[in-house]
Design a protein around this motif. Structure first.
Motif, PDB file in Angstrom:
ATOM      1  N   VAL A 207      29.548  25.293  31.953  1.00  0.00           N
ATOM      2  CA  VAL A 207      30.267  26.393  32.763  1.00  0.00           C
ATOM      3  C   VAL A 207      28.907  27.505  32.998  1.00  0.00           C
ATOM      4  O   VAL A 207      28.473  27.936  32.136  1.00  0.00           O
ATOM      5  N   ASP A 208      28.896  28.025  34.037  1.00  0.00           N
ATOM      6  CA  ASP A 208      27.997  28.793  34.588  1.00  0.00           C
ATOM      7  C   ASP A 208      26.426  28.313  34.403  1.00  0.00           C
ATOM      8  O   ASP A 208      25.792  29.153  33.638  1.00  0.00           O
ATOM      9  N   TYR A 209      26.412  27.161  34.290  1.00  0.00           N
ATOM     10  CA  TYR A 209      25.091  26.420  34.031  1.00  0.00           C
ATOM     11  C   TYR A 209      24.651  26.722  32.529  1.00  0.00           C
ATOM     12  O   TYR A 209      23.834  26.273  32.114  1.00  0.00           O
ATOM     13  N   SER A 210      25.692  26.652  31.726  1.00  0.00           N
ATOM     14  CA  SER A 210      25.554  26.763  30.098  1.00  0.00           C
ATOM     15  C   SER A 210      26.252  25.604  29.625  1.00  0.00           C
ATOM     16  O   SER A 210      27.315  25.546  29.993  1.00  0.00           O
ATOM     17  N   SER A 211      25.481  24.853  28.472  1.00  0.00           N
ATOM     18  CA  SER A 211      26.138  23.637  28.219  1.00  0.00           C
ATOM     19  C   SER A 211      27.053  24.131  27.046  1.00  0.00           C
ATOM     20  O   SER A 211      26.698  24.864  26.320  1.00  0.00           O
ATOM     21  N   LEU A 212      28.367  23.597  27.068  1.00  0.00           N
ATOM     22  CA  LEU A 212      29.172  23.635  26.047  1.00  0.00           C
ATOM     23  C   LEU A 212      29.284  22.528  25.130  1.00  0.00           C
ATOM     24  O   LEU A 212      29.335  21.433  25.527  1.00  0.00           O
ATOM     25  N   THR A 213      29.910  23.045  24.000  1.00  0.00           N
ATOM     26  CA  THR A 213      30.220  21.739  23.038  1.00  0.00           C
ATOM     27  C   THR A 213      31.915  22.094  22.746  1.00  0.00           C
ATOM     28  O   THR A 213      32.304  23.083  22.490  1.00  0.00           O
TER      29      THR A 213
END
Length: 277
Positions: A207-213
């Motif tokens: 999301v917004d080029y940030s990886s989430l877990t």
């Protein structure tokens, strides 16, 4: 007059003697003689020699495989060490990036405070500041607080390929919240704007080029009295309910009296133009 002896009767197949000989002796006798007198090498038949060569080849191949396995075993700890170092560097970079975003957000708030104090001196300036606040709220440039709905979604407990949440699932969830009347939405602390992308990068959702877990916490500010029912009736809500019922995806929805949706740190006012009177 001399009486001649009658001619000998002729065999019916006498003209077929060559074919009969081929049928009776399909192999020339020379082949049998050559087979019996085939030379031996080192006192052993050639067949035994071939077997010895085959055994030697197998031993050599086994030795080479053993060497390769030994080298892989010895290099495994070094490869694991490099992998852990790379993961550590990635985590450090993510931490530094989050710190810079927080610092940028604080500086942006400070700039807005100075801007508001400068515009509040006149009535026209105050009206302009109100207009800026409304536009920044819509674009996601400032944080928002208020009542709303909180949705926490996670993969199935025994997450196989079908029980794992995908980027399209989060997209459907967010679109359902917009349809239900959400005014501001964030996913795991990332504000969603018209410039925000929800995509997959390998096995992770960004999301917004940030990886989430997982789990994914989605905050939506709006009327908490009507949003849950409107979300359930939306296509996004029905999509998520289908995943819960058929693939054991986990989802918890609660209404909240006060939520904080942060600003998008990448959005800032670059310039302003005063319209002619």
């Amino acid at each position: 007059m001399t009486q001649q002896a009658p001619p000998k009767p002729r065999r019916v197949d006498a003209s077929m003697s060559l074919l009969n000989n081929l049928m009776a002796h399909p192999l020339d006798e020379g082949y049998a003689v050559a087979a019996r007198t085939r030379p031996k090498q080192d006192g052993k038949p050639l067949r035994s020699r071939h077997r010895v060569m085959l055994v030697v080849a197998c031993v050599v191949l086994g030795f080479l495989f053993a060497i390769a396995a030994s080298q892989n075993y010895r290099s495994a700890p070094e490869a694991e060490k490099q992998r852990k170092e790379l993961i550590t560097r990635i985590n450090q970079a993510d931490t530094r990036l989050n710190g810079l975003r927080t610092q940028q957000s604080h500086l942006a708030d400070e700039v807005r405070g100075l801007q508001a104090s400068g515009l509040s001196n006149t009535s026209s300036g105050a009206a302009l500041q109100q207009k800026l606040d409304d536009l920044e709220l819509q674009t996601g440039a400032i944080s928002v607080t208020g009542p709303g709905m909180k949705a926490v979604v996670d993969d199935a407990k025994d997450a196989d390929k079908e029980g794992r949440l995908l980027d399209v699932d989060l997209q459907q969830l967010v679109n359902g919240l917009w349809t239900a009347g959400a005014e501001a939405i964030s996913v795991n602390g990332h504000r969603l704007t018209s410039l925000t992308a929800i995509r997959s990068a390998g096995s992770a959702i960004t999301v917004d080029y940030s990886s989430l877990t997982p789990p994914y916490t989605v905050l939506a500010i709006g009327d908490n009295a009507t949003m849950p029912a409107r979300f359930a009736q939306s296509s996004g809500g029905q999509w998520m309910q289908y995943l819960v019922s058929n693939f054991d995806v986990r989802m918890t929805i609660t209404t909240e009296e006060s939520l904080l949706v942060p600003a998008d740190a990448t959005i800032a006012l670059r310039y302003a133009k005063v319209s002619p009177r």
